[in-house]
Design a protein around this motif. Structure first.
Motif, PDB file in Angstrom:
ATOM      1  N   ALA A  74     -20.777   6.890 -10.215  1.00 57.57           N
ATOM      2  CA  ALA A  74     -19.475   6.184 -10.770  1.00 57.57           C
ATOM      3  C   ALA A  74     -18.379   6.861 -10.924  1.00 57.57           C
ATOM      4  O   ALA A  74     -17.444   6.547 -11.261  1.00 57.57           O
ATOM      5  CB  ALA A  74     -19.878   5.898 -12.088  1.00 57.57           C
ATOM      6  N   LEU A  75     -18.313   8.164 -10.294  1.00 59.19           N
ATOM      7  CA  LEU A  75     -16.966   9.117 -10.323  1.00 59.19           C
ATOM      8  C   LEU A  75     -16.370   8.963  -9.330  1.00 59.19           C
ATOM      9  O   LEU A  75     -15.108   9.614  -9.428  1.00 59.19           O
ATOM     10  CB  LEU A  75     -17.828  10.408 -10.552  1.00 59.19           C
ATOM     11  CG  LEU A  75     -18.531  10.707 -11.952  1.00 59.19           C
ATOM     12  CD1 LEU A  75     -18.950  12.405 -11.943  1.00 59.19           C
ATOM     13  CD2 LEU A  75     -17.540  10.498 -12.976  1.00 59.19           C
ATOM     14  N   THR A  76     -16.522   8.506  -8.124  1.00 57.48           N
ATOM     15  CA  THR A  76     -15.380   8.387  -6.929  1.00 57.48           C
ATOM     16  C   THR A  76     -14.779   7.203  -6.697  1.00 57.48           C
ATOM     17  O   THR A  76     -14.479   6.769  -5.666  1.00 57.48           O
ATOM     18  CB  THR A  76     -16.079   9.068  -5.828  1.00 57.48           C
ATOM     19  OG1 THR A  76     -17.382   8.226  -5.599  1.00 57.48           O
ATOM     20  CG2 THR A  76     -16.519  10.460  -6.193  1.00 57.48           C
ATOM     21  N   ALA A  77     -14.163   6.598  -7.835  1.00 61.16           N
ATOM     22  CA  ALA A  77     -13.794   5.084  -7.683  1.00 61.16           C
ATOM     23  C   ALA A  77     -12.458   5.245  -6.921  1.00 61.16           C
ATOM     24  O   ALA A  77     -11.859   6.126  -7.147  1.00 61.16           O
ATOM     25  CB  ALA A  77     -13.400   4.285  -8.981  1.00 61.16           C
ATOM     26  N   ASP A  78     -12.344   4.331  -5.625  1.00 58.96           N
ATOM     27  CA  ASP A  78     -11.105   4.188  -4.977  1.00 58.96           C
ATOM     28  C   ASP A  78     -10.077   3.233  -5.624  1.00 58.96           C
ATOM     29  O   ASP A  78     -10.237   2.176  -5.170  1.00 58.96           O
ATOM     30  CB  ASP A  78     -11.353   3.886  -3.560  1.00 58.96           C
ATOM     31  CG  ASP A  78     -10.191   4.291  -2.712  1.00 58.96           C
ATOM     32  OD1 ASP A  78      -9.095   4.461  -3.207  1.00 58.96           O
ATOM     33  OD2 ASP A  78     -10.379   4.030  -1.337  1.00 58.96           O
ATOM     34  N   THR A  79      -9.241   3.894  -6.384  1.00 62.00           N
ATOM     35  CA  THR A  79      -8.060   2.904  -6.931  1.00 62.00           C
ATOM     36  C   THR A  79      -6.661   2.590  -6.009  1.00 62.00           C
ATOM     37  O   THR A  79      -6.141   1.766  -6.433  1.00 62.00           O
ATOM     38  CB  THR A  79      -7.575   3.567  -8.220  1.00 62.00           C
ATOM     39  OG1 THR A  79      -7.119   4.611  -8.048  1.00 62.00           O
ATOM     40  CG2 THR A  79      -8.987   3.877  -9.191  1.00 62.00           C
ATOM     41  N   GLY A  80      -6.739   3.381  -5.108  1.00 58.63           N
ATOM     42  CA  GLY A  80      -5.782   2.985  -4.039  1.00 58.63           C
ATOM     43  C   GLY A  80      -4.560   4.212  -4.269  1.00 58.63           C
ATOM     44  O   GLY A  80      -3.577   4.204  -3.543  1.00 58.63           O
ATOM     45  N   SER A  81      -4.787   5.303  -5.196  1.00 58.65           N
ATOM     46  CA  SER A  81      -3.942   6.157  -5.344  1.00 58.65           C
ATOM     47  C   SER A  81      -4.195   7.661  -6.066  1.00 58.65           C
ATOM     48  O   SER A  81      -5.301   7.395  -6.725  1.00 58.65           O
ATOM     49  CB  SER A  81      -2.678   5.774  -6.391  1.00 58.65           C
ATOM     50  OG  SER A  81      -3.020   5.731  -7.848  1.00 58.65           O
ATOM     51  N   LEU A  82      -3.755   8.575  -5.662  1.00 58.39           N
ATOM     52  CA  LEU A  82      -4.333   9.946  -6.547  1.00 58.39           C
ATOM     53  C   LEU A  82      -4.305   9.922  -7.915  1.00 58.39           C
ATOM     54  O   LEU A  82      -5.127   9.992  -8.490  1.00 58.39           O
ATOM     55  CB  LEU A  82      -3.519  10.977  -5.562  1.00 58.39           C
ATOM     56  CG  LEU A  82      -3.898  12.394  -6.250  1.00 58.39           C
ATOM     57  CD1 LEU A  82      -5.355  12.876  -6.053  1.00 58.39           C
ATOM     58  CD2 LEU A  82      -3.088  13.287  -5.833  1.00 58.39           C
ATOM     59  N   ARG A  83      -3.158   9.220  -8.331  1.00 55.80           N
ATOM     60  CA  ARG A  83      -3.084   9.141  -9.899  1.00 55.80           C
ATOM     61  C   ARG A  83      -4.232   8.333 -10.334  1.00 55.80           C
ATOM     62  O   ARG A  83      -4.890   8.560 -11.281  1.00 55.80           O
ATOM     63  CB  ARG A  83      -1.870   8.729 -10.148  1.00 55.80           C
ATOM     64  CG  ARG A  83      -1.581   8.654 -11.729  1.00 55.80           C
ATOM     65  CD  ARG A  83      -0.022   7.617 -11.932  1.00 55.80           C
ATOM     66  NE  ARG A  83      -0.050   7.699 -13.420  1.00 55.80           N
ATOM     67  CZ  ARG A  83      -0.334   6.978 -14.366  1.00 55.80           C
ATOM     68  NH1 ARG A  83      -1.303   6.084 -13.991  1.00 55.80           N
ATOM     69  NH2 ARG A  83      -0.277   6.905 -15.396  1.00 55.80           N
ATOM     70  N   GLY A  84      -4.298   7.251  -9.884  1.00 56.09           N
ATOM     71  CA  GLY A  84      -5.251   6.223 -10.358  1.00 56.09           C
ATOM     72  C   GLY A  84      -6.941   6.760 -10.152  1.00 56.09           C
ATOM     73  O   GLY A  84      -7.587   6.583 -10.809  1.00 56.09           O
ATOM     74  N   ASP A  85      -7.031   7.405  -9.083  1.00 56.12           N
ATOM     75  CA  ASP A  85      -8.414   8.049  -8.789  1.00 56.12           C
ATOM     76  C   ASP A  85      -8.760   9.074  -9.883  1.00 56.12           C
ATOM     77  O   ASP A  85     -10.032   9.104 -10.311  1.00 56.12           O
ATOM     78  CB  ASP A  85      -8.491   8.677  -7.418  1.00 56.12           C
ATOM     79  CG  ASP A  85      -8.661   7.498  -6.317  1.00 56.12           C
ATOM     80  OD1 ASP A  85      -8.603   6.209  -6.584  1.00 56.12           O
ATOM     81  OD2 ASP A  85      -8.743   7.859  -5.244  1.00 56.12           O
ATOM     82  N   VAL A  86      -7.786   9.770 -10.008  1.00 60.44           N
ATOM     83  CA  VAL A  86      -8.231  11.131 -11.312  1.00 60.44           C
ATOM     84  C   VAL A  86      -8.294  10.362 -12.636  1.00 60.44           C
ATOM     85  O   VAL A  86      -8.742  10.877 -13.227  1.00 60.44           O
ATOM     86  CB  VAL A  86      -6.939  12.104 -10.869  1.00 60.44           C
ATOM     87  CG1 VAL A  86      -6.934  13.111 -12.246  1.00 60.44           C
ATOM     88  CG2 VAL A  86      -6.837  12.666  -9.660  1.00 60.44           C
ATOM     89  N   ILE A  87      -7.370   9.537 -12.904  1.00 61.43           N
ATOM     90  CA  ILE A  87      -7.397   8.752 -14.209  1.00 61.43           C
ATOM     91  C   ILE A  87      -8.812   8.296 -14.356  1.00 61.43           C
ATOM     92  O   ILE A  87      -9.462   8.246 -15.224  1.00 61.43           O
ATOM     93  CB  ILE A  87      -6.291   8.080 -14.420  1.00 61.43           C
ATOM     94  CG1 ILE A  87      -4.974   8.968 -14.716  1.00 61.43           C
ATOM     95  CG2 ILE A  87      -6.600   7.015 -15.513  1.00 61.43           C
ATOM     96  CD1 ILE A  87      -3.792   7.888 -14.744  1.00 61.43           C
ATOM     97  N   VAL A 142      -4.916  12.333   0.879  1.00 62.75           N
ATOM     98  CA  VAL A 142      -4.447  12.841   2.190  1.00 62.75           C
ATOM     99  C   VAL A 142      -4.271  11.673   3.205  1.00 62.75           C
ATOM    100  O   VAL A 142      -3.181  11.517   3.853  1.00 62.75           O
ATOM    101  CB  VAL A 142      -5.064  14.083   2.891  1.00 62.75           C
ATOM    102  CG1 VAL A 142      -4.695  14.261   4.357  1.00 62.75           C
ATOM    103  CG2 VAL A 142      -4.953  15.244   1.958  1.00 62.75           C
ATOM    104  N   GLU A 143      -5.219  10.836   3.289  1.00 59.09           N
ATOM    105  CA  GLU A 143      -5.461   9.796   4.306  1.00 59.09           C
ATOM    106  C   GLU A 143      -4.171   8.663   4.086  1.00 59.09           C
ATOM    107  O   GLU A 143      -3.530   8.197   5.087  1.00 59.09           O
ATOM    108  CB  GLU A 143      -6.682   9.082   4.311  1.00 59.09           C
ATOM    109  CG  GLU A 143      -7.973   9.950   5.026  1.00 59.09           C
ATOM    110  CD  GLU A 143      -9.168   9.444   4.814  1.00 59.09           C
ATOM    111  OE1 GLU A 143      -9.311   8.369   4.237  1.00 59.09           O
ATOM    112  OE2 GLU A 143     -10.234  10.087   5.520  1.00 59.09           O
ATOM    113  N   ARG A 144      -4.138   8.616   2.755  1.00 62.50           N
ATOM    114  CA  ARG A 144      -3.027   7.754   2.356  1.00 62.50           C
ATOM    115  C   ARG A 144      -1.542   8.235   2.286  1.00 62.50           C
ATOM    116  O   ARG A 144      -0.819   7.324   2.325  1.00 62.50           O
ATOM    117  CB  ARG A 144      -3.189   7.274   0.851  1.00 62.50           C
ATOM    118  CG  ARG A 144      -4.487   6.235   0.688  1.00 62.50           C
ATOM    119  CD  ARG A 144      -4.623   5.681  -0.826  1.00 62.50           C
ATOM    120  NE  ARG A 144      -4.579   6.890  -1.851  1.00 62.50           N
ATOM    121  CZ  ARG A 144      -6.014   7.235  -2.565  1.00 62.50           C
ATOM    122  NH1 ARG A 144      -6.927   6.247  -2.314  1.00 62.50           N
ATOM    123  NH2 ARG A 144      -6.030   7.962  -3.422  1.00 62.50           N
ATOM    124  N   GLY A 145      -1.295   9.611   2.864  1.00 65.11           N
ATOM    125  CA  GLY A 145      -0.104  10.044   2.946  1.00 65.11           C
ATOM    126  C   GLY A 145       0.462  10.499   1.643  1.00 65.11           C
ATOM    127  O   GLY A 145       1.847  10.809   1.467  1.00 65.11           O
TER     128      GLY A 145
END
Length: 195
Positions: A74-87, A142-145
């Motif tokens: 459950a730890l690697t949810a892809d939220t669409g942003s680095l900020r969202g993923d870390v939160i 990185v992939e999202r730029g």
């Protein structure tokens, strides 16, 4: 744990029942009250079955902690942003960490003395260096730029988790959403994005 009459548990089903019973025993009574006999009784199996898999009570406790403390899926949810993923990562960790931190700090003093380990040793044994899911989060960024490279100092990558762990250990309570956002927005992202 229910056991259908006449059905003998084997393999992974038996191991799961034993480790669940061992985790419950640790949480309820701490390592001082943790015995192979108590776990065997709770799991409705024999001590011999436990000793075959885990030669010492320390080995059994460590296996139970690994099972009870970690849910990497459950730890690697892809939220669409680095900020969202870390939160999302910190929020997921925050859900279980206070209970686990309290248990590890209060209940396992005898375990540390008996095995000659420290809380840091136990954490390393249970979750390793947390590298896999952090690397996944940075790879996606990185992939999202969002960032030019995932080649950041390890201390920067682990900073959000380190600060979250500090908050939990100091309060033995869940960290607020505002505190999590503050760690990410005010400390972590400025370091990552300073370019």
């Amino acid at each position: 744990m229910s056991l259908e009459t006449g059905k003998r548990r084997r393999g992974s089903q038996l191991e799961a029942a034993i480790l669940d019973a061992a985790w419950e025993q640790l949480v309820e009574g701490g390592y001082g009250a943790f015995t192979v006999e108590a776990v065997a009784e709770r799991a409705r199996t024999s001590r011999h079955v436990l000793y075959r898999r885990w030669p010492t009570r320390g080995d059994l406790a460590l296996a139970a902690i690994r099972r009870g403390a970690v849910d990497h899926g459950a730890l690697t949810a892809d939220t669409g942003s680095l900020r969202g993923d870390v939160i999302a990562l910190m929020t997921r960790a925050n859900e279980d960490r206070p209970r686990i931190a309290a248990m590890l700090s209060v209940h396992l003093g005898t375990y540390y003395r008996e095995t000659g380990t420290t809380p840091a040793d136990l954490r390393q044994s249970v979750v390793g260096d947390s590298g896999e899911y952090l690397e996944e989060i940075f790879r996606r960024a990185v992939e999202r730029g969002e960032i030019p490279s995932a080649d950041l100092p390890a201390r920067v990558k682990t900073l959000p988790g380190d600060l979250l762990r500090n908050e939990v250990l100091m309060t033995l309570a869940p960290v607020s959403e505002e505190t999590i956002a503050g760690i990410v927005d005010e400390v972590f992202l400025p370091l990552v994005l300073k370019g």
